[in-house]
Design a protein around this motif. Structure first.
Motif, PDB file in Angstrom:
ATOM      1  N   GLU A 106     -13.542 -21.997  -0.983  1.00 16.18           N
ATOM      2  CA  GLU A 106     -14.236 -21.105  -0.068  1.00 16.18           C
ATOM      3  C   GLU A 106     -13.480 -20.978   1.246  1.00 16.18           C
ATOM      4  N   ILE A 107     -12.939 -22.053   1.744  1.00 19.58           N
ATOM      5  CA  ILE A 107     -12.164 -22.026   2.997  1.00 19.58           C
ATOM      6  C   ILE A 107     -10.922 -21.167   2.820  1.00 19.58           C
ATOM      7  N   SER A 108     -10.210 -21.329   1.699  1.00 26.03           N
ATOM      8  CA  SER A 108      -9.008 -20.520   1.486  1.00 26.03           C
ATOM      9  C   SER A 108      -9.377 -19.046   1.319  1.00 26.03           C
ATOM     10  N   THR A 109     -10.519 -18.758   0.692  1.00 23.99           N
ATOM     11  CA  THR A 109     -10.971 -17.367   0.561  1.00 23.99           C
ATOM     12  C   THR A 109     -11.284 -16.792   1.933  1.00 23.99           C
ATOM     13  N   ASN A 110     -11.951 -17.576   2.773  1.00 26.57           N
ATOM     14  CA  ASN A 110     -12.264 -17.106   4.128  1.00 26.57           C
ATOM     15  C   ASN A 110     -10.986 -16.860   4.929  1.00 26.57           C
ATOM     16  N   MET A 111     -10.010 -17.726   4.775  1.00 27.32           N
ATOM     17  CA  MET A 111      -8.730 -17.535   5.480  1.00 27.32           C
ATOM     18  C   MET A 111      -8.045 -16.257   4.995  1.00 27.32           C
ATOM     19  N   ALA A 112      -8.112 -16.019   3.698  1.00 25.60           N
ATOM     20  CA  ALA A 112      -7.498 -14.803   3.150  1.00 25.60           C
ATOM     21  C   ALA A 112      -8.186 -13.562   3.720  1.00 25.60           C
ATOM     22  N   ILE A 113      -9.506 -13.624   3.846  1.00 25.25           N
ATOM     23  CA  ILE A 113     -10.255 -12.488   4.406  1.00 25.25           C
ATOM     24  C   ILE A 113      -9.858 -12.269   5.861  1.00 25.25           C
ATOM     25  N   ILE A 114      -9.760 -13.336   6.629  1.00 25.48           N
ATOM     26  CA  ILE A 114      -9.376 -13.215   8.042  1.00 25.48           C
ATOM     27  C   ILE A 114      -7.966 -12.643   8.173  1.00 25.48           C
ATOM     28  N   GLN A 115      -7.040 -13.098   7.335  1.00 20.58           N
ATOM     29  CA  GLN A 115      -5.673 -12.565   7.372  1.00 20.58           C
ATOM     30  C   GLN A 115      -5.661 -11.086   7.015  1.00 20.58           C
ATOM     31  N   ARG A 116      -6.452 -10.710   6.027  1.00 20.49           N
ATOM     32  CA  ARG A 116      -6.515  -9.302   5.618  1.00 20.49           C
ATOM     33  C   ARG A 116      -7.082  -8.432   6.744  1.00 20.49           C
ATOM     34  N   ILE A 117      -8.126  -8.909   7.390  1.00 18.52           N
ATOM     35  CA  ILE A 117      -8.712  -8.166   8.514  1.00 18.52           C
ATOM     36  C   ILE A 117      -7.686  -8.008   9.630  1.00 18.52           C
ATOM     37  N   SER A 118      -6.951  -9.070   9.917  1.00 17.60           N
ATOM     38  CA  SER A 118      -5.926  -9.001  10.963  1.00 17.60           C
ATOM     39  C   SER A 118      -4.858  -7.967  10.608  1.00 17.60           C
ATOM     40  N   THR A 119      -4.432  -7.971   9.354  1.00 17.83           N
ATOM     41  CA  THR A 119      -3.424  -6.995   8.907  1.00 17.83           C
ATOM     42  C   THR A 119      -3.961  -5.576   9.036  1.00 17.83           C
ATOM     43  N   LEU A 120      -5.195  -5.351   8.615  1.00 19.39           N
ATOM     44  CA  LEU A 120      -5.790  -4.015   8.709  1.00 19.39           C
ATOM     45  C   LEU A 120      -5.934  -3.573  10.157  1.00 19.39           C
ATOM     46  N   GLU A 121      -6.307  -4.480  11.038  1.00 20.60           N
ATOM     47  CA  GLU A 121      -6.406  -4.128  12.456  1.00 20.60           C
ATOM     48  C   GLU A 121      -5.058  -3.696  13.009  1.00 20.60           C
ATOM     49  N   ARG A 122      -3.990  -4.400  12.636  1.00 23.19           N
ATOM     50  CA  ARG A 122      -2.646  -4.012  13.093  1.00 23.19           C
ATOM     51  C   ARG A 122      -2.277  -2.636  12.564  1.00 23.19           C
ATOM     52  N   LYS A 123      -2.577  -2.382  11.289  1.00 19.57           N
ATOM     53  CA  LYS A 123      -2.250  -1.074  10.701  1.00 19.57           C
ATOM     54  C   LYS A 123      -3.012   0.047  11.395  1.00 19.57           C
ATOM     55  N   VAL A 124      -4.292  -0.161  11.661  1.00 20.07           N
ATOM     56  CA  VAL A 124      -5.086   0.858  12.347  1.00 20.07           C
ATOM     57  C   VAL A 124      -4.546   1.086  13.749  1.00 20.07           C
ATOM     58  N   TYR A 125      -4.206   0.016  14.456  1.00 23.59           N
ATOM     59  CA  TYR A 125      -3.664   0.155  15.807  1.00 23.59           C
ATOM     60  C   TYR A 125      -2.357   0.936  15.777  1.00 23.59           C
ATOM     61  N   ASN A 126      -1.457   0.586  14.863  1.00 22.19           N
ATOM     62  CA  ASN A 126      -0.177   1.285  14.769  1.00 22.19           C
ATOM     63  C   ASN A 126      -0.379   2.733  14.381  1.00 22.19           C
ATOM     64  N   LEU A 127      -1.335   3.003  13.500  1.00 20.37           N
ATOM     65  CA  LEU A 127      -1.607   4.376  13.099  1.00 20.37           C
ATOM     66  C   LEU A 127      -2.142   5.180  14.274  1.00 20.37           C
ATOM     67  N   GLU A 128      -3.041   4.593  15.059  1.00 23.61           N
ATOM     68  CA  GLU A 128      -3.551   5.280  16.240  1.00 23.61           C
ATOM     69  C   GLU A 128      -2.417   5.573  17.223  1.00 23.61           C
ATOM     70  N   GLN A 129      -1.528   4.620  17.398  1.00 27.24           N
ATOM     71  CA  GLN A 129      -0.395   4.822  18.302  1.00 27.24           C
ATOM     72  C   GLN A 129       0.457   5.985  17.821  1.00 27.24           C
ATOM     73  N   HIS A 130       0.672   6.059  16.517  1.00 28.14           N
ATOM     74  CA  HIS A 130       1.504   7.124  15.944  1.00 28.14           C
ATOM     75  C   HIS A 130       0.804   8.479  16.036  1.00 28.14           C
ATOM     76  N   VAL A 131      -0.493   8.524  15.701  1.00 31.45           N
ATOM     77  CA  VAL A 131      -1.230   9.782  15.687  1.00 31.45           C
ATOM     78  C   VAL A 131      -1.361  10.359  17.090  1.00 31.45           C
ATOM     79  N   TYR A 132      -1.620   9.508  18.073  1.00 30.18           N
ATOM     80  CA  TYR A 132      -1.827  10.004  19.426  1.00 30.18           C
ATOM     81  C   TYR A 132      -0.516  10.099  20.217  1.00 30.18           C
ATOM     82  N   GLY A 133       0.610   9.906  19.545  1.00 27.41           N
ATOM     83  CA  GLY A 133       1.899  10.136  20.178  1.00 27.41           C
ATOM     84  C   GLY A 133       2.316   9.066  21.161  1.00 27.41           C
ATOM     85  N   LEU A 134       1.727   7.902  21.094  1.00 31.94           N
ATOM     86  CA  LEU A 134       2.085   6.860  22.036  1.00 31.94           C
ATOM     87  C   LEU A 134       3.269   6.065  21.550  1.00 31.94           C
ATOM     88  N   LYS A 135       3.567   6.175  20.258  1.00 30.32           N
ATOM     89  CA  LYS A 135       4.669   5.435  19.663  1.00 30.32           C
ATOM     90  C   LYS A 135       5.598   6.434  18.981  1.00 30.32           C
TER      91      LYS A 135
END
Length: 136
Positions: A106-135
């Motif tokens: 269960e702990i390793s599953t929770n860690m995997a979920i947290i890592q996945r959420i972190s990765t998705l947050e980075r992707k969304v942030y980078n996508l927003e930067q690209h879409v709004y012309g900041l990057k």
């Protein structure tokens, strides 16, 4: 703001204009030479205006294409995102002595979920930067 319909004279209008002669008037050759320069300027201005309208059209098409690409990128990223769904539910509370392996899983599953959420947050942030012309 000025409009092209506000222009009263064209190069041809200036060229065809005839003036009356008077005894003490301007030199007709000098007036004709000056009007030839005005006609040349009008023609140049008209060409510049047409070129600028063409550039505006090209830039508007590019903007629409980029918006469509960004929309497709967002849709593709949304398709890649998968939601975690647990396969089973625990009916009894955790017992540390007997269920040590289950707790570790269960702990390793929770860690995997947290890592996945972190990765998705980075992707969304980078996508927003690209879409709004900041990057770039």
């Amino acid at each position: 703001m000025a409009n092209l319909n506000d222009i009263k004279l064209s190069g041809q209008d200036i060229l065809k204009k005839q003036f009356k002669s008077k005894v003490k008037g301007y030199d007709p050759d000098e007036v004709d030479a000056y009007l030839d320069e005005v006609i040349s300027d009008y023609t140049t201005f008209q060409q510049i205006i047409e070129d600028l309208y063409g550039q505006i059209g090209t830039l508007q098409r590019q903007l629409m294409d980029e918006k469509q690409k960004a929309k497709k990128t967002v849709e593709t990223e949304e398709e890649k995102v998968k939601t975690y769904m647990p396969t089973h539910r625990r009916s009894a509370p955790v017992k540390f002595a007997e269920d040590a392996d289950d707790t570790q899983g269960e702990i390793s599953t929770n860690m995997a979920i947290i890592q996945r959420i972190s990765t998705l947050e980075r992707k969304v942030y980078n996508l927003e930067q690209h879409v709004y012309g900041l990057k770039h």
